[in-house]
Write an enzyme that holds these catalytic residues in place. Sequence first.
Site, PDB file in Angstrom:
ATOM      1  N   GLY A 140       0.791  -1.222   0.000  1.00 19.97           N
ATOM      2  CA  GLY A 140       0.000   0.000   0.000  1.00 19.97           C
ATOM      3  C   GLY A 140       0.820   1.266   0.000  1.00 19.97           C
ATOM      4  CB  CYS A 173     -17.300  -1.321 -27.799  1.00 16.88           C
ATOM      5  SG  CYS A 173     -16.670  -1.579 -29.454  1.00 16.88           S
TER       6      CYS A 173
HETATM    7  C1  LIG Z   1      -2.474  -5.823  -3.218  1.00 14.02           C
HETATM    8  C2  LIG Z   1      -1.809  -6.318  -2.003  1.00 14.02           C
HETATM    9  C3  LIG Z   1      -0.490  -5.957  -1.703  1.00 14.02           C
HETATM   10  C4  LIG Z   1       0.298  -4.990  -2.547  1.00 14.02           C
HETATM   11  O1  LIG Z   1      -0.287  -3.756  -2.620  1.00 14.02           O
HETATM   12  P1  LIG Z   1       0.501  -2.520  -3.289  1.00 14.02           P
HETATM   13  O2  LIG Z   1      -0.490  -1.426  -3.232  1.00 14.02           O
HETATM   14  O3  LIG Z   1       0.829  -2.952  -4.681  1.00 14.02           O
HETATM   15  O4  LIG Z   1       1.709  -2.288  -2.469  1.00 14.02           O
HETATM   16  C5  LIG Z   1       0.091  -6.512  -0.587  1.00 14.02           C
HETATM   17  N1  LIG Z   1      -0.580  -7.377   0.205  1.00 14.02           N
HETATM   18  C6  LIG Z   1      -1.844  -7.752  -0.038  1.00 14.02           C
HETATM   19  C7  LIG Z   1      -2.507  -8.697   0.878  1.00 14.02           C
HETATM   20  C8  LIG Z   1      -2.506  -7.230  -1.140  1.00 14.02           C
HETATM   21  O5  LIG Z   1      -3.766  -7.586  -1.374  1.00 14.02           O
END
Ligand SMILES: *Cc1c(COP(=O)(O)O)cnc(C)c1O
Length: 421
Positions: free
Chosen positions: A230, A341
């Site tokens: 994240g 589309c």
């Molecule tokens: C999507 C996800 C990540 C990675 O998220 P990023 O935003 O790409 O860093 C890590 N752990 C879990 C459990 C996820 O679902």
Amino acid sequence: MAAKVLPFTKQQIEKIIAKYPTPFHLYDEKAIKENARAFKQAFSWNEGFKEFFAVKAAPNPYLMKILQKEGFGSDCSSLPELLLAEKTGITGEEIMFSSNDTPAAEFVKARELNATINLDDLSHIAFLEKHAGLPELICMRYNPGPLKKGNIIIGHPEEAKYGFTREQLFEGYRICREKGVRRFGIHAMVASNELDANYFVETAEILFELVAEISQKLKIRFEFVNLSGGVGIPYLPEQERIDLAAMSRGVKTKYDEIIVAGGFAPLKVFTECGRYITGPYGYLVTRVLHIKDTYKKFAGLDANMAHLMRPAIYGAYHHITVVGKEDKPHNIAYDVTGSLCENNDKFAIDRLLPEMEPGDIVVIHDAGAHGHAMGFNYNGKLRSAELLLRDDGNVVQIRRAETVDDYFATLDLEGLSKFKV
Ligand SMILES: *Cc1c(COP(=O)(O)O)cnc(C)c1O
């Protein structure tokens, strides 16, 4: 300010296009490696720190192999992702299996690989035990509910389908301890594309406090805290990169205050970032097919939302460079579109760009995570190739483009010829 520059010149990209027709995704190996090293370095105060690259962001074994060499593991959440890790030579505790609504066969494979299993729900303890047996190491995913606010991509934690409530966590670790699990980790993911370093410091604090409380109450020892992914990237040129040093310092302060002072050290800090690791270092390279002038001006590309759907689904900004026209006045508002589309198949709306003509090379930035990976075949669109710009300047194709044969591969056309209606 986040500089939106290209890792190649116009001549270089023309040469690449002569061999590999557009559209394609191009990843910059040198930048990925440098970024990986800086990321690792930022957390070097923590012995045992490890980043598990979130495979879903860019599920390409060549990229995974580059990152493995940098000391990264893989964060997987499906059987094919586990197999990707296995085929890349990433096994055992190099794999974090952070899934949800998990099919039994995926737990079986994760156990076979000795991956670290990160459970999403209390009921999954019994489910895992029944189908694959309980491992000696278990991680659980915490959902802080109303304690944390989310954002547009991930939503509000209390609305989210992920993770255990606080009470369930205590119950979960107690059950696992009684069933003989001896090694423990804890995980939370409540952010997506977050640029505020403090957000992760707060998450770390919440998890460290839980470690302290659960350890004391249940007399168990935690091995790691997984701060998850994240971590955001500046998609907009006027955004700043996240202050990684401040984030790491903040996490360390909380670590010292809660974990060290409380006697819970050593505790390994893990992350499972995807976007931050490869996002800025992947480019969608396309050409203008048509310029259309109706009620608005449209630049139609040979790429479409099957190659990068973030703008269509999140209204996300992706910077656009018209190669060779960087210094021309950006004074024409274009909707930059694909050929699907669906009217949301637009990479940009009313974007001020230099005057374009068919044949112009257009590069869409920050496509290195959740880009090619989110591709699909709706409307008969085929996924593009993926190329790697090596650190020696050479280019290798790390995934070919899909062909019409791939599109038909799941259909039984022989059966069709015998199919009477
Ligand atoms: C999507 C996800 C990540 C990675 O998220 P990023 O935003 O790409 O860093 C890590 N752990 C879990 C459990 C996820 O679902």
